[in-house]
Write a protein that holds these residues in place. Structure first.
Motif, PDB file in Angstrom:
ATOM      1  N   ARG A 173       0.811  -1.225   0.000  1.00 52.04           N
ATOM      2  CA  ARG A 173       0.000   0.000   0.000  1.00 52.04           C
ATOM      3  C   ARG A 173       0.844   1.274   0.000  1.00 52.04           C
ATOM      4  O   ARG A 173       0.462   2.265  -0.615  1.00 52.04           O
ATOM      5  CB  ARG A 173      -0.925   0.003   1.219  1.00 52.04           C
ATOM      6  N   PHE A 174       1.956   1.246   0.710  1.00 50.31           N
ATOM      7  CA  PHE A 174       2.658   2.502   0.975  1.00 50.31           C
ATOM      8  C   PHE A 174       4.091   2.552   0.444  1.00 50.31           C
ATOM      9  O   PHE A 174       4.883   3.405   0.863  1.00 50.31           O
ATOM     10  CB  PHE A 174       2.661   2.777   2.487  1.00 50.31           C
ATOM     11  N   ARG A 231      -2.919  -4.738  -3.984  1.00 47.03           N
ATOM     12  CA  ARG A 231      -2.332  -3.413  -4.219  1.00 47.03           C
ATOM     13  C   ARG A 231      -3.270  -2.543  -5.057  1.00 47.03           C
ATOM     14  O   ARG A 231      -3.491  -1.372  -4.746  1.00 47.03           O
ATOM     15  CB  ARG A 231      -0.972  -3.557  -4.864  1.00 47.03           C
ATOM     16  N   SER A 232      -3.829  -3.099  -6.110  1.00 43.69           N
ATOM     17  CA  SER A 232      -4.691  -2.300  -6.992  1.00 43.69           C
ATOM     18  C   SER A 232      -5.968  -1.857  -6.293  1.00 43.69           C
ATOM     19  O   SER A 232      -6.507  -0.783  -6.566  1.00 43.69           O
ATOM     20  CB  SER A 232      -5.031  -3.101  -8.245  1.00 43.69           C
ATOM     21  N   LYS A 233      -6.471  -2.655  -5.339  1.00 44.39           N
ATOM     22  CA  LYS A 233      -7.694  -2.287  -4.643  1.00 44.39           C
ATOM     23  C   LYS A 233      -7.471  -1.208  -3.592  1.00 44.39           C
ATOM     24  O   LYS A 233      -8.360  -0.397  -3.311  1.00 44.39           O
ATOM     25  CB  LYS A 233      -8.303  -3.529  -3.965  1.00 44.39           C
ATOM     26  N   TRP A 234      -6.259  -1.174  -3.002  1.00 41.76           N
ATOM     27  CA  TRP A 234      -6.016  -0.255  -1.905  1.00 41.76           C
ATOM     28  C   TRP A 234      -5.309   1.038  -2.310  1.00 41.76           C
ATOM     29  O   TRP A 234      -5.296   1.998  -1.539  1.00 41.76           O
ATOM     30  CB  TRP A 234      -5.190  -0.949  -0.815  1.00 41.76           C
ATOM     31  N   ILE A 235      -4.727   1.065  -3.486  1.00 42.41           N
ATOM     32  CA  ILE A 235      -4.043   2.283  -3.931  1.00 42.41           C
ATOM     33  C   ILE A 235      -5.032   3.154  -4.694  1.00 42.41           C
ATOM     34  O   ILE A 235      -5.723   2.687  -5.596  1.00 42.41           O
ATOM     35  CB  ILE A 235      -2.824   1.937  -4.800  1.00 42.41           C
ATOM     36  N   ASN A 236      -5.099   4.423  -4.346  1.00 45.38           N
ATOM     37  CA  ASN A 236      -6.027   5.350  -5.003  1.00 45.38           C
ATOM     38  C   ASN A 236      -5.682   5.503  -6.493  1.00 45.38           C
ATOM     39  O   ASN A 236      -4.527   5.530  -6.859  1.00 45.38           O
ATOM     40  CB  ASN A 236      -5.976   6.720  -4.325  1.00 45.38           C
TER      41      ASN A 236
END
Length: 289
Positions: free
Chosen positions: A247-248, A284-289
């Protein structure tokens, strides 16, 4: 009519009482809910015998003595004893004729009752003597008062109290009430080490040597104290770190795998999918804006 339904056998003292609430459909689907709760004091020996009830039962012995027959085993009970059973399995409990007992009980079901019971069974016999007896007593007495109401707020509070009762029992089983116990102190040290070094490469042999305990006992005691296998604990810590990095950070999956202690990217992907139900890339794709 009330007196008819509240009537107890002659062997029961007049102070005995029973509450049988009827939970709503919402409570049955979403909460823990009380099926029956009450208090009894016996004047002479009495046996209660049941089978095939879709219910779980917790009983506290406030005074006196008796026995529980459950799953082909007999358990002696006295003041300060409890038992927790699945009522689908045939059972009976009987008070001592010389020292009739005084009991609090609650029949309940719903939510994660079966999972709680299965965990309990894997760590304890049906009859036990918890150090949290006084707290359990207070909570069951609170349920008895609460269940005389029939509204959603009462059902929410009853579910909360049942959760607290089950939590007290599980805390007793996992030993968090007695941090002075040498076994739990040792396993707390092992967990603290894993919390600091989970992303490093290590073996059970190394841990066994470092903490002066055999591999067999290390694995067994860690699970007994923490409710999870040592390997599963390490993987969970690694997956938690991986989720933060996904995510970060801009690290590649290969870099994340190495930083988390998965020295094989394909194994990392396999464990991540197993834990989260989706691939690391999808996460990753679901949580990254």
């Amino acid at each position: 009519m009330k007196n008819y339904f509240d009537k107890f056998p002659a062997s029961y003292a007049a102070s005995s009482r029973r509450i049988i609430p009827t939970p709503s459909g919402f409570a049955r689907s979403a909460f823990y809910y009380v099926q029956e709760t009450g208090y009894l004091k016996l004047k002479e020996s009495h046996m209660a015998k049941r089978k095939n009830l879709d219910s779980y039962l917790i009983v506290l012995v406030l005074s006196g003595k008796g026995t529980l027959m459950y799953d082909n085993s007999l358990y002696e009970l006295s003041e300060g004893s409890c038992f927790f059973i699945d009522c689908k399995i045939p059972y009976y409990h009987q008070s001592s004729p010389e020292d009739p007992w005084e009991l609090l009980w609650v029949h309940f079901n719903g939510s994660a009752s079966q999972a709680h019971y299965e965990y309990f069974c894997s760590h304890c016999t049906p009859a036990f003597r918890p150090s949290c007896f006084a707290e359990l007593k207070d909570k069951i007495l609170g349920l008895a008062d609460l269940c005389q109401r029939t509204d959603l707020q009462a059902e929410i509070h009853a579910s909360r109290i049942l959760t607290e009762i089950l939590s007290l029992i599980l805390l007793f089983l996992t030993g968090t009430e007695d941090t002075r116990d040498s076994r739990h102190q040792k396993m707390a040290e092992v967990r603290a080490y894993l919390d600091e070094h989970f992303a490093e490469k290590f073996s059970l042999d190394q841990l066994s040597e470092q903490f002066f305990i055999s591999k067999y006992h290390l694995s067994r005691e860690f699970k007994a104290c923490h409710g999870i296998t040592l390997n599963a604990y390490v993987i969970a810590r690694r997956i938690s770190l991986a989720k933060r990095l996904l995510r970060f950070s801009d690290c590649t999956l290969e870099e994340i795998a190495r930083q988390c202690g998965f020295y094989d990217a394909s194994y990392f992907n396999k464990q991540f999918q197993k834990s989260e139900g989706l691939s690391a890339t999808e996460f990753r794709s679901k949580w990254i804006n």
